[in-house]
Motif scaffolding. Structure first.
Motif: not given
Ligand code: FEO
Length: 404
Positions: A314-343
């Motif tokens: 429905n023109s949005n994220l799959f709910p499970t993906i929103a869940d894990i991204l919300t969880y990881l957003q809370g965990l990853k310190p901003r200063k820790h460098k990680i590269y990323g991509a999406s598909f």
């Protein structure tokens, strides 16, 4: 007759905690192997209980204490951390024991009173304070934000034990109480999972406390945390691991997290994974049908790349993906460098992968390529494109790393 037995961990200290064989979820953290809530009884002239347990486990803890001393003989209680898994039993324990004094950090006093609203008289202690127990001493170390504002460590000079509350702990229910009684792989796996899910957001504070422990003038023979085993043979091992995690030493590893509606995004994930491998990355494919948030956090802790695949719903994220991204957003310190991509795969409205990219950017993940989106089911050409995408993002992330 004893109901629950204590375990002696040093000349003057008994473990009197509880084992939670049933725990499967600790506020969103899937605990594969249950947990323990460790409490310690110091048999000094002034008998002292360090920390308590989660409320439903009060009888187990009191049973173990009863096998050592009559609870009325306990003079002091020290609360190193006010989260409910260590203070839930406190009001009932106070009714039973009626200790002469209770000690906590200043923030601990505030938090315990805000939890229980029963005007407990708690004496606040600060970094460097010492408590005379008659024939031995306790001293206190501020461990603010490891992982709550109230957190502190307590050191027992006579037995050279540092009681560290959550730090150096793990969720692991076992009848064994010591590091040398448990398989090394399990110790590493559970300690790392615990760090990633509880302490990672506070890595800078953990770093400061590690520095303080490193400069501590007294010897530390034993680290006694409030979850999992007591460290008596691997004190240096666990301290070294904490340094590694705090410093965010990464492997050339891409964690590919995805979910799928009709297997199109899953097929893309597998082809991108092959491409990442060909570009020089190790890969961990983590489908959300099988992988828990906490297992993903553990793998993300030392990953160089996070590659996230979401189908459109429905023109949005799959709910499970929103869940894990919300969880990881809370965990990853901003200063820790990680590269990323999406598909991801879409039908008529390619929105999800772009939204994933936005969420990755919000957590300061450095995006190395535009999102790859494939309409409906990937054909051979699309799968080759996925492979190339994986290879390119791997080379880019590794190249960026080499170039600094
Ligand atoms: Fe084990 Fe932060 O409580």
């Amino acid at each position: 007759m004893p109901q629950f037995r204590p375990i002696q961990i040093s000349d003057n200290v008994f473990w009197v905690g509880a084992i939670d064989w049933e725990l499967a979820n600790f506020h969103g953290y899937a605990t594969e192997r249950g947990s323990t809530y460790n409490a310690y009884l110091v048999l000094a002239d002034k008998i002292t209980l360090i920390d308590t347990v989660k409320k439903p486990f009060v009888r187990e803890m009191m049973g173990r204490i009863n096998s050592v001393v009559h609870p009325s003989r306990i003079d002091y209680i020290v609360s190193n951390h006010s989260e409910m898994d260590h203070t839930g039993a406190l009001p009932e324990v106070l009714d039973i024991i009626q200790p002469e004094r209770i000690f906590a950090s200043g923030k601990g006093v505030e938090t315990i009173n805000a939890h229980f609203h029963n005007d407990m008289e708690i004496q606040s202690v600060k970094d460097g304070d010492t408590l005379d127990l008659g024939n031995m001493n306790l001293s206190f170390l501020d461990a603010k934000m490891v992982h709550w504002p109230d957190s502190m460590f307590t050191y027992l000079d006579r037995d050279r034990i540092l009681f560290t509350n959550d730090a150096f702990g793990m969720h692991l229910a076992t009848a064994e109480r010591f590091d040398d009684e448990i398989d090394d792989w399990i110790l590493h796996h559970e300690a790392k999972t615990y760090f990633a899910n509880i302490l990672w957001p506070f890595a800078p504070s953990v770093g400061k406390v590690l520095e303080k422990v490193g400069k501590f003038e007294n010897p530390i023979d034993i680290i006694a945390p409030d979850h999992g085993p007591v460290w008596r043979t691997k004190v240096k091992w666990i301290l070294d691991l904490y340094h590694e995690w705090v410093e965010h030493k990464t492997a050339n590893k891409a964690v590919v997290v995805y979910d799928t509606m009709w297997q199109s995004t899953a097929l893309m994930a597998r082809a991108i994974g092959e491409g990442l491998l060909s570009g020089g990355m190790e890969i961990k494919l983590m489908p959300l049908s099988r992988c828990t948030r906490s297992s993903i956090a553990k793998e993300a802790l030392d990953a160089k790349m996070l590659v996230i695949g979401s189908p459109n719903l429905n023109s949005n994220l799959f709910p499970t993906i929103a869940d894990i991204l919300t969880y990881l957003q809370g965990l990853k310190p901003r200063k820790h460098k990680i590269y990323g991509a999406s598909f991801g795969s879409y039908g008529w409205s390619p929105a999800a992968a772009k939204k994933v990219e936005k969420m990755l950017e919000e957590m300061n993940v450095e995006i190395v390529a535009d999102p790859l989106q494939i309409k409906y089911v990937p054909d051979d050409t699309a799968l080759s494109k996925c492979f190339e995408y994986g290879s390119e993002i791997a080379v880019k992330a590794l190249g960026i790393n080499i170039d600094g």
